[in-house]
Design a protein around this motif. Sequence first.
Motif, PDB file in Angstrom:
ATOM      1  N   ILE A   6     -43.312  71.204 -72.394  1.00  0.00           N
ATOM      2  CA  ILE A   6     -43.843  72.807 -72.386  1.00  0.00           C
ATOM      3  C   ILE A   6     -43.742  73.409 -73.711  1.00  0.00           C
ATOM      4  CG2 ILE A   6     -42.851  75.007 -71.433  1.00  0.00           C
ATOM      5  CD1 ILE A   6     -41.894  73.629 -69.094  1.00  0.00           C
ATOM      6  N   HIS A   7     -44.806  74.198 -74.087  1.00  0.00           N
ATOM      7  CA  HIS A   7     -44.577  74.929 -75.309  1.00  0.00           C
ATOM      8  C   HIS A   7     -44.782  73.979 -76.702  1.00  0.00           C
ATOM      9  CE1 HIS A   7     -43.083  78.102 -72.629  1.00  0.00           C
ATOM     10  NE2 HIS A   7     -44.268  78.602 -72.899  1.00  0.00           N
ATOM     11  N   ASN A   9     -48.821  73.262 -72.879  1.00  0.00           N
ATOM     12  CA  ASN A   9     -48.135  72.606 -71.931  1.00  0.00           C
ATOM     13  C   ASN A   9     -48.909  71.147 -71.805  1.00  0.00           C
ATOM     14  OD1 ASN A   9     -46.414  74.558 -71.827  1.00  0.00           O
ATOM     15  ND2 ASN A   9     -47.194  75.297 -69.701  1.00  0.00           N
ATOM     16  N   GLU A  22     -43.641  66.610 -68.080  1.00  0.00           N
ATOM     17  CA  GLU A  22     -44.274  67.863 -68.664  1.00  0.00           C
ATOM     18  C   GLU A  22     -43.613  68.204 -69.973  1.00  0.00           C
ATOM     19  OE1 GLU A  22     -46.250  72.276 -67.236  1.00  0.00           O
ATOM     20  OE2 GLU A  22     -45.065  71.117 -65.884  1.00  0.00           O
TER      21      GLU A  22
END
Length: 77
Positions: A60-61, A44, A58
């Motif tokens: 994520i993954h 992340n 943000e």
Amino acid sequence: FITSRRVEMESGILGRSTKEVRIADIRAIDVEQVGWNAVVGIGNVRFDSAAGPDAEVEFIHVRRPHHLKHAVRELQR
């Protein structure tokens, strides 16, 4: 997505929501890789500005999160 001027996150399936921060306003970029994700190179990436205590944007993954961090730092130069 990332452009030469901003980092933007879109979310939602039925309704769309976006958050963005200008590249020039980014003060901190945090990368978090935990457990198996660290082994396979997924993590992340949080982009913070001086506007508030929470992450502005943000991702994520994402694959190769440190590469993403360094690419944004290069855009700030």
